[in-house]
Design an enzyme around this catalytic site. Structure first.
Site, mmCIF file in Angstrom:
data_model
loop_
_atom_site.group_PDB
_atom_site.id
_atom_site.type_symbol
_atom_site.label_atom_id
_atom_site.label_comp_id
_atom_site.label_asym_id
_atom_site.label_seq_id
_atom_site.Cartn_x
_atom_site.Cartn_y
_atom_site.Cartn_z
ATOM 1 N N PRO A 90 0.808 -1.226 0.000
ATOM 2 C CA PRO A 90 0.000 0.000 0.000
ATOM 3 C C PRO A 90 0.838 1.273 0.000
ATOM 4 O O PRO A 90 0.408 2.307 -0.515
ATOM 5 C CB PRO A 90 -0.833 -0.124 1.277
ATOM 6 C CG PRO A 90 -0.879 -1.586 1.565
ATOM 7 C CD PRO A 90 0.440 -2.129 1.104
ATOM 8 N N GLU A 129 -2.997 -10.591 6.150
ATOM 9 C CA GLU A 129 -2.567 -9.354 6.800
ATOM 10 C C GLU A 129 -1.264 -8.808 6.205
ATOM 11 O O GLU A 129 -0.805 -7.729 6.560
ATOM 12 C CB GLU A 129 -2.380 -9.595 8.305
ATOM 13 C CG GLU A 129 -2.331 -8.342 9.152
ATOM 14 C CD GLU A 129 -3.590 -7.494 9.043
ATOM 15 O OE1 GLU A 129 -3.492 -6.266 9.184
ATOM 16 O OE2 GLU A 129 -4.675 -8.073 8.819
ATOM 17 N N ARG A 148 1.573 -4.846 -23.521
ATOM 18 C CA ARG A 148 1.045 -4.118 -24.674
ATOM 19 C C ARG A 148 2.062 -3.138 -25.255
ATOM 20 O O ARG A 148 1.886 -2.654 -26.374
ATOM 21 C CB ARG A 148 -0.262 -3.414 -24.318
ATOM 22 C CG ARG A 148 -0.154 -2.355 -23.262
ATOM 23 C CD ARG A 148 -1.535 -1.932 -22.762
ATOM 24 N NE ARG A 148 -2.460 -1.655 -23.857
ATOM 25 C CZ ARG A 148 -2.498 -0.526 -24.529
ATOM 26 N NH1 ARG A 148 -1.642 0.442 -24.228
ATOM 27 N NH2 ARG A 148 -3.356 -0.339 -25.504
ATOM 28 N N ASP A 172 -2.712 6.358 -27.095
ATOM 29 C CA ASP A 172 -3.115 6.016 -25.731
ATOM 30 C C ASP A 172 -3.096 7.224 -24.820
ATOM 31 O O ASP A 172 -2.264 8.131 -24.973
ATOM 32 C CB ASP A 172 -2.167 4.966 -25.140
ATOM 33 C CG ASP A 172 -2.520 3.569 -25.601
ATOM 34 O OD1 ASP A 172 -3.620 3.378 -26.139
ATOM 35 O OD2 ASP A 172 -1.681 2.669 -25.411
#
Length: 249
Positions: free
Chosen positions: A86, A113, A150, A165
């Site tokens: 995170p 966790e 890609r 893009d």
């Protein structure tokens, strides 16, 4: 290019890779995606245990991760190793551009966790999808596989589409397909005109307009004279149809 994905749910990875550009790239031999089941490297298949200190939740044990990592190094040489976290650096298009130069990428997917902190010494980089928490690292791993694949030469049938893009320089312009009219909404006349120069100007204008509206922080510093004129005109409230009247098309 090889992707090694250490996970307790290898079927999630394999299922996604059976579709779309990733599937085609695998068929062409451009990439190899190898999901590695951590349970195969764990004593009696036990990959997690309780956290020390009475903290809540189960934590992925270091032993199976290190064993799986060592297997990859022995069989395929040392990979560039990523751990989804995170607090990691947020992924963007430039992340894919940078990582496509790597020959081997290994991604250690956390669950429950989290991962025993000692595993962090294996990481070359920690990455995040954003400021939120999801159940595991597999989604980030698949985002990396898709986003990098890609960009590889030969992965996309129309390489020109890569230049259109979003996040290349400007956000993407609006796109339309048949029918020409649906629910009273019509395809812009410009796109039906056959005037390629006019269409290119329309695409650039709407890419710039969308960037100003949604991501003004992304406006390049090195604007061309045409881009600067469009930026100024859009900020003054001009529409493309009004602006183009004074241009030599």
């Amino acid at each position: 290019m090889q992707f090694f994905i250490l996970t307790v749910f290898p079927k999630i990875v394999e299922e996604y890779c059976n579709y779309g550009i990733v599937k085609q790239a695998r068929r062409k031999g451009l990439i190899d995606v190898l999901p590695i089941d951590l349970r195969d490297y764990a004593h009696k298949g036990r990959v997690d245990d309780e956290a020390y200190g009475g903290l809540p939740g189960m934590v992925l044990k270091p032993e199976p991760i290190f064993k799986a990592y060592e297997h990859v190094v022995k069989e395929y040489e040392k990979p560039y190793t990523i751990i989804p976290q995170p607090w990691g650096k947020r992924i963007d298009q430039w992340t894919f551009q940078k990582l496509k130069e790597k020959e081997k990428i290994l991604i250690i997917c956390g669950r429950y966790e989290g991962i025993d902190e000692r595993v962090s010494i294996l990481a070359d980089e920690e990455l995040s999808l954003g400021d939120f928490v999801i159940s595991g690292g597999e989604l980030l791993a698949l985002v990396l596989v898709d986003g990098i694949t890609r960009l590889l030469p030969g992965a996309i049938g129309e390489p020109e589409s890569l230049r259109a893009d979003s996040f290349g320089r400007w956000l993407g312009y609006p796109v339309y397909t048949r029918p020409e009219e649906f629910g009273g909404l019509k395809v812009p006349d410009v796109l039906l005109s056959g005037n390629h120069r006019l269409i290119e100007l329309w695409k650039l204008w709407h890419s710039i307009e969308r960037t100003i509206r949604y991501r003004p922080d992304m406006i390049p510093k090195d604007l061309t004279p045409l881009e600067k004129e469009m930026v100024d005109s859009i900020r003054m409230g001009f529409k493309f149809e009004d602006w183009i009247k004074k241009e030599r098309v």
